[in-house]
Design an enzyme around this catalytic site. Structure first.
Site, short mmCIF file in Angstrom:
data_model
loop_
_atom_site.label_atom_id
_atom_site.label_comp_id
_atom_site.label_asym_id
_atom_site.label_seq_id
_atom_site.Cartn_x
_atom_site.Cartn_y
_atom_site.Cartn_z
CG ASP A 146 0.53 74.14 39.33
OD1 ASP A 146 1.21 74.79 39.61
OD2 ASP A 146 -0.70 74.11 39.89
CD GLU A 177 1.62 77.84 44.81
OE1 GLU A 177 0.57 78.62 44.49
OE2 GLU A 177 1.47 76.73 44.24
CD GLU A 178 0.47 73.42 44.20
OE1 GLU A 178 -0.60 73.83 44.63
OE2 GLU A 178 0.63 73.45 42.64
#
Length: 395
Positions: A146, A177-178
């Site tokens: 990921d 994104e995280e």
């Protein structure tokens, strides 16, 4: 090889998919395992790119170095790279500028692309070094799944296709994104090409995701009054205010659906107090909900009501408006499908485009201390991305 009209695209699609399926079938039937040594990891394009990406730490807000490396790599493969600066979500003297990367064929303008492959550059903490197990053929380290496996596979697939065909294809790699999708939000809010198909990279076990749960994050804060622990009646214990509310939230009945199951609530972080001999003045908890049904406003009301019923002095602050469950296109033949419980950048990219979610590895391994990926999955992802691009081209 240029493509002239939809007829040429259809012929390309049929020929290319047949070739890809033949390669994949051969590998499966022979239980293919690539013989990997240090030379292969350093020199074979797919594996060396993946290794280099993983070996560069890129915890959210620190994506500068991996972005610079990837931009140089893409430019070396005859792609034009545009950098979009994204402001840090917090700043100090140690943080460098961070950028989204948009790459496209050097002989074509960015707005000529109809299809884009995209994944995120950042990872969750902590950094875990890259390792390879020669017995199990497993690659381990932070981001191997990921989402640096997606980046490596997407880049490899794109370079392979573009080296043979003039495909209207771009690559988009975003930061953040995280931590709420600030990279994709920045890209979406700026002038950018209009795409017909966007293929997002996240770990899906090489299946097409038919949808993912929504997301809602919030903080509950208790403000009490400090005092000496020997005389607690002179103060108000913020921890004692907060804990009953968390118990109420932990058993809260939130919306559910047949497709996505139950909404889930995770009390992820709790902070309260200064020392054991001091009545704590403040306490808070960060909480995230994975929504299985309804719009976020429905769950927001349930959450606020549950907290206020426990103690009207508690504060509830939502980090953003959140989003409900996201249905995703999954109409390409030859792929298994599934729903997933995590969030993605899909809701943050505005536009009337087809949306696909696909990638190697399992989300059950991501974000963990045992994040790992098989060599075979990484290889197969390259072929999967090719098939998705060619299917989009034939549409």
């Amino acid at each position: 090889m240029p493509l002239n009209g939809r007829g040429g695209q259809c012929l390309l699609y049929l020929q290319a998919v047949a070739a890809i399926n033949s390669v994949v079938a051969t590998r499966i039937s022979s239980q293919h395992r690539l013989s990997i040594d240090d030379g292969t990891l350093n020199n074979e394009p797919l594996f060396s790119l993946h290794r280099n990406l993983v070996e560069i730490p890129s915890i959210s807000n620190n994506e500068h170095d991996v972005g610079d490396f990837l931009a140089t790599y893409l430019e070396a493969h005859n792609l034009t790279v545009e950098k979009q600066r994204v402001e840090p979500f917090y700043s100090d003297l140690e943080h460098k500028q961070r950028h989204n990367l948009l790459a496209y064929p050097s002989n074509s303008p960015a707005n000529a692309s109809r299809i884009v492959l995209t994944a995120h550059l950042d990872t969750v903490p902590p950094y875990i070094p890259y390792t390879y197990n020669f017995s199990s053929h497993q690659i381990a380290g932070r981001g191997v799944v990921d989402a640096k496996a997606c980046i490596a596979a997407q880049v490899t697939a794109a370079i392979s296709l573009l080296s043979t065909y003039a495909i209207p294809l771009s690559l988009l790699f975003v930061v953040g994104e995280e931590v709420g999708g600030d990279g994709m939000r920045a890209f979406s809010s700026s002038p950018h090409p209009t795409y017909e198909t966007v293929i997002f990279g996240e770990p899906t076990d090489l299946k097409l995701a038919s949808g993912h749960k929504g997301n809602l994050a919030f903080t509950v804060t208790a403000k009490g009054k400090s005092a000496h622990s020997g005389y607690p009646w002179l103060g108000r214990n913020a921890n004692s205010m907060l804990i009953p509310a968390l118990l109420a939230l932990d058993s809260l009945d939130l919306p559910s659906s047949e497709k996505y199951g139950n909404s889930t609530l995770n009390i992820g972080k709790m902070v309260g107090g200064a020392a054991s001999n001091v009545v704590p003045e403040t306490a808070y908890a960060d909480i995230q909900v994975r929504l299985a049904a309804e719009n976020p406003e429905v769950s927001q009301k349930l959450i606020v009501n549950a907290v206020k019923e426990v103690d009207g002095d508690l504060e509830v602050k939502f980090w953003s408006k959140g989003y409900g469950p996201v249905d995703i296109d999954h109409d390409v033949e030859g792929f298994e499908t599934q729903t997933v419980n995590y969030g993605t950048d899909i809701p943050w990219l505005d536009g009337n485009h087809k949306r696909y979610l696909y990638g190697p590895g399992s989300i059950l391994d991501a974000h963990s201390d045992h994040e790992h990926l098989s060599v075979e999955d990484l290889e197969r992802a390259v072929e999967g991305y090719k098939r998705l691009v060619l299917a989009a081209l034939n549409r």
